[in-house]
Design a protein around this motif. Structure first.
Motif, PDB file in Angstrom:
ATOM      1  N   GLU A  54      -9.622   6.569  35.836  1.00  0.00           N
ATOM      2  CA  GLU A  54     -10.959   6.832  36.349  1.00  0.00           C
ATOM      3  C   GLU A  54     -11.016   6.569  37.853  1.00  0.00           C
ATOM      4  OE1 GLU A  54     -13.548   4.361  34.043  1.00  0.00           O
ATOM      5  OE2 GLU A  54     -12.735   5.107  32.152  1.00  0.00           O
ATOM      6  N   VAL A  55     -10.267   5.541  38.271  1.00  0.00           N
ATOM      7  CA  VAL A  55     -10.234   5.162  39.685  1.00  0.00           C
ATOM      8  C   VAL A  55      -8.798   4.857  40.079  1.00  0.00           C
ATOM      9  CG1 VAL A  55     -10.956   3.475  41.413  1.00  0.00           C
ATOM     10  CG2 VAL A  55     -12.563   4.180  39.632  1.00  0.00           C
ATOM     11  N   GLU A 107      -2.621  14.675  52.613  1.00  0.00           N
ATOM     12  CA  GLU A 107      -1.642  14.466  51.540  1.00  0.00           C
ATOM     13  C   GLU A 107      -2.295  14.101  50.210  1.00  0.00           C
ATOM     14  OE1 GLU A 107       2.459  12.822  52.639  1.00  0.00           O
ATOM     15  OE2 GLU A 107       1.116  11.681  53.948  1.00  0.00           O
ATOM     16  N   LEU A 108      -3.539  13.624  50.264  1.00  0.00           N
ATOM     17  CA  LEU A 108      -4.216  13.170  49.056  1.00  0.00           C
ATOM     18  C   LEU A 108      -5.355  14.113  48.688  1.00  0.00           C
ATOM     19  CD1 LEU A 108      -4.350   9.376  50.010  1.00  0.00           C
ATOM     20  CD2 LEU A 108      -2.831  10.439  48.319  1.00  0.00           C
ATOM     21  N   LYS A 109      -6.103  13.759  47.659  1.00  0.00           N
ATOM     22  CA  LYS A 109      -7.266  14.546  47.252  1.00  0.00           C
ATOM     23  C   LYS A 109      -8.272  13.617  46.576  1.00  0.00           C
ATOM     24  CE  LYS A 109      -6.735  17.340  43.819  1.00  0.00           C
ATOM     25  NZ  LYS A 109      -6.199  18.421  42.945  1.00  0.00           N
ATOM     26  N   ASP A 110      -9.519  14.047  46.523  1.00  0.00           N
ATOM     27  CA  ASP A 110     -10.586  13.311  45.835  1.00  0.00           C
ATOM     28  C   ASP A 110     -10.781  11.892  46.371  1.00  0.00           C
ATOM     29  OD1 ASP A 110     -10.908  15.550  44.266  1.00  0.00           O
ATOM     30  OD2 ASP A 110      -9.686  14.794  42.612  1.00  0.00           O
ATOM     31  N   VAL A 111     -10.610  11.728  47.677  1.00  0.00           N
ATOM     32  CA  VAL A 111     -10.798  10.416  48.295  1.00  0.00           C
ATOM     33  C   VAL A 111     -12.295  10.170  48.492  1.00  0.00           C
ATOM     34  CG1 VAL A 111     -10.280   8.917  50.258  1.00  0.00           C
ATOM     35  CG2 VAL A 111      -8.590  10.626  49.504  1.00  0.00           C
ATOM     36  N   LEU A 117      -9.714   4.755  48.080  1.00  0.00           N
ATOM     37  CA  LEU A 117     -10.308   4.779  46.752  1.00  0.00           C
ATOM     38  C   LEU A 117     -10.484   6.238  46.333  1.00  0.00           C
ATOM     39  CD1 LEU A 117     -11.214   2.386  44.978  1.00  0.00           C
ATOM     40  CD2 LEU A 117     -13.557   2.856  45.688  1.00  0.00           C
ATOM     41  N   LEU A 118      -9.801   6.624  45.262  1.00  0.00           N
ATOM     42  CA  LEU A 118      -9.807   8.011  44.801  1.00  0.00           C
ATOM     43  C   LEU A 118     -10.428   8.106  43.410  1.00  0.00           C
ATOM     44  CD1 LEU A 118      -7.266   7.643  46.812  1.00  0.00           C
ATOM     45  CD2 LEU A 118      -6.435   9.765  45.795  1.00  0.00           C
ATOM     46  N   LYS A 119     -11.240   9.128  43.215  1.00  0.00           N
ATOM     47  CA  LYS A 119     -11.856   9.381  41.913  1.00  0.00           C
ATOM     48  C   LYS A 119     -11.736  10.868  41.620  1.00  0.00           C
ATOM     49  CE  LYS A 119     -15.189   5.637  42.589  1.00  0.00           C
ATOM     50  NZ  LYS A 119     -16.623   5.263  42.725  1.00  0.00           N
ATOM     51  N   ASP A 129     -16.948  14.528  44.663  1.00  0.00           N
ATOM     52  CA  ASP A 129     -17.576  15.497  45.573  1.00  0.00           C
ATOM     53  C   ASP A 129     -18.570  14.813  46.515  1.00  0.00           C
ATOM     54  OD1 ASP A 129     -19.548  14.842  43.790  1.00  0.00           O
ATOM     55  OD2 ASP A 129     -19.915  16.885  43.071  1.00  0.00           O
ATOM     56  N   SER A 130     -18.542  13.485  46.539  1.00  0.00           N
ATOM     57  CA  SER A 130     -19.433  12.761  47.444  1.00  0.00           C
ATOM     58  C   SER A 130     -18.833  12.705  48.838  1.00  0.00           C
ATOM     59  CB  SER A 130     -19.686  11.341  46.927  1.00  0.00           C
ATOM     60  OG  SER A 130     -18.470  10.613  46.856  1.00  0.00           O
ATOM     61  N   GLU A 131     -19.657  12.394  49.811  1.00  0.00           N
ATOM     62  CA  GLU A 131     -19.203  12.341  51.188  1.00  0.00           C
ATOM     63  C   GLU A 131     -18.257  11.160  51.386  1.00  0.00           C
ATOM     64  OE1 GLU A 131     -21.284  13.515  55.433  1.00  0.00           O
ATOM     65  OE2 GLU A 131     -22.493  12.734  53.789  1.00  0.00           O
ATOM     66  N   LEU A 132     -17.183  11.385  52.101  1.00  0.00           N
ATOM     67  CA  LEU A 132     -16.185  10.345  52.326  1.00  0.00           C
ATOM     68  C   LEU A 132     -16.747   9.225  53.195  1.00  0.00           C
ATOM     69  CD1 LEU A 132     -13.300   9.166  52.297  1.00  0.00           C
ATOM     70  CD2 LEU A 132     -12.738  10.735  54.164  1.00  0.00           C
TER      71      LEU A 132
END
Length: 393
Positions: free
Chosen positions: A192-193, A210-214, A232-234, A238-241
């Protein structure tokens, strides 16, 4: 299997009380028949190395220490406690367990912690230490990445090794071990996290590529030195970084947060009554204009990340009272330097601190702070300051 004789009372007393030179001990040999000099040296050297970083381990009797190399990337207690505050749940997998400091602090937040470590000797040492420290953490001597790709965990944590077998020290995520970017989709599908620790040298933009969903990046500094970046990745975020800068000083916690795509317009002025120098975490974040706009401060110059105003405010960094501003030329500087000792900082200035000390015959220290910089008119100046110690509440 570690040598259990190391835990004998007389051996532990020797390790904890030895204050001599390591080199002399190495040549004199071990005073114990059942413990080799190499084993003694490892315990003494590694224990000395973690004295300030890991006071709990340093002060606890019967702790075993691995070779110094295994301690190189270990988190400090203060940063481990902070990262444990970012996640919660019933179970967490620490897939790059190492010396176990992060797992120890995760166990304060999670009922169950799984510590994965490929190095058999290190895994055994950590298992023993957790027992000594009274922590019920499950240790697995296996590949943590493979383990979490075969089982779902609510929370997964990784601190990839920044040493590559063929490349030596590395700073790009793709070169670290394990390779997180190549496995990020599967990792996010199995948790989940996902909390990731990376080198403070990693460029944030490079890491985002290099990452996604940060969802959040925490830039953590201790006494004005950036120690780690926490991502922290989930899955499907789709929330603002959010960018959060943290600096632990001896007396307080300095924080400054903003959205990654947030823009701002800085105001500029010549030096006024007070000078502000952002802490290292903010400088790493690149929020130079945001500091100006959010805290209502003026920048001294577009590439000079120093700020000024005419009334004192709380600030995430150092604060100074400006005593005088001196044009940078031989006559003016020589006339202004009625002292022989000062703390020197350069910002957007062509000369190094070492060169300035030599050139103007100034030793380090004292209560005078000199900032050699460039102002908004493009002129080089020396700003003479005294430090403001008291915070405003």
């Amino acid at each position: 299997m570690f040598n259990k004789s190391i835990l004998n009372t007389e051996v532990q007393d020797f390790i904890r009380n030895f204050e001599g030179e390591i080199s002399k001990l190495a040549f004199s040999g071990s005073p114990f028949e059942t413990v080799s000099i190499q084993e003694l040296l490892q315990q003494i050297e590694s224990r000395r190395r973690i004295e300030k970083k890991l006071p709990t381990w340093f002060s606890t009797r019967d702790i075993l220490y691995p070779p110094k190399l295994n301690l190189e990337q270990t988190s400090s207690e203060i940063t481990s406690e902070y990262k444990a505050s970012l996640v919660k749940g019933e179970l967490i997998a620490d897939i790059t367990g190492g010396f176990g400091v992060d797992s120890y602090y995760f166990s304060e937040k999670f009922p169950e912690v799984h510590h994965f470590e490929l190095n058999e000797s290190l895994s055994e040492i950590v298992r023993h230490n957790f027992q000594v420290l009274g922590r019920n953490i499950k240790c697995f001597n296996e590949d943590g990445l493979k383990a979490v790709l075969n089982k779902k965990y609510p929370v997964i944590y990784a601190d990839p090794s920044r040493r590559h077998d063929s490349k030596g020290k590395v700073f790009f995520l793709k070169d670290c071990q394990p390779n997180i970017p190549d496995n990020i989709d599967e990792i996010l599908s199995n948790c989940e996290v996902f909390l990731l620790k990376t080198s403070p040298m990693l460029d944030i933009t490079v890491g985002l590529n290099e990452l996604k969903d940060v969802s959040e990046i925490h830039i953590v500094a201790v006494e004005n030195e950036v120690k780690e970046l926490l991502w922290l990745l989930k899955k499907g975020n789709d929330s603002e970084l959010k960018i959060k800068t943290i600096n632990f000083t001896k007396t307080e916690l300095e924080e400054f947060s903003f959205n990654w795509n947030e823009t701002a317009n800085a105001d500029y002025s010549l030096p006024q009554e007070y000078l502000y120098e952002p802490n290292a975490a903010i400088l790493k974040s690149g929020a130079f204009d945001l500091i100006s706009e959010k805290l209502n401060l003026n920048k001294i110059e577009v590439n000079t990340h120093l700020y000024t105003n005419d009334h004192l405010i709380d600030f995430p960094g150092r604060r100074f009272k400006i005593e005088k501003v001196v044009p940078y030329n031989k006559k003016e500087i020589k006339s202004a330097l009625a002292f022989k000792k000062a703390n020197i900082t350069t910002r957007n200035f062509p000369e190094s601190v070492a060169n300035l000390r030599k050139k103007w015959k100034l030793s380090d220290g004292g209560n005078i702070y000199l900032f050699f910089t460039t102002n908004m008119e493009g002129k080089r100046v020396m700003i003479v300051c005294s430090k403001v110690w008291d915070k405003i509440f």
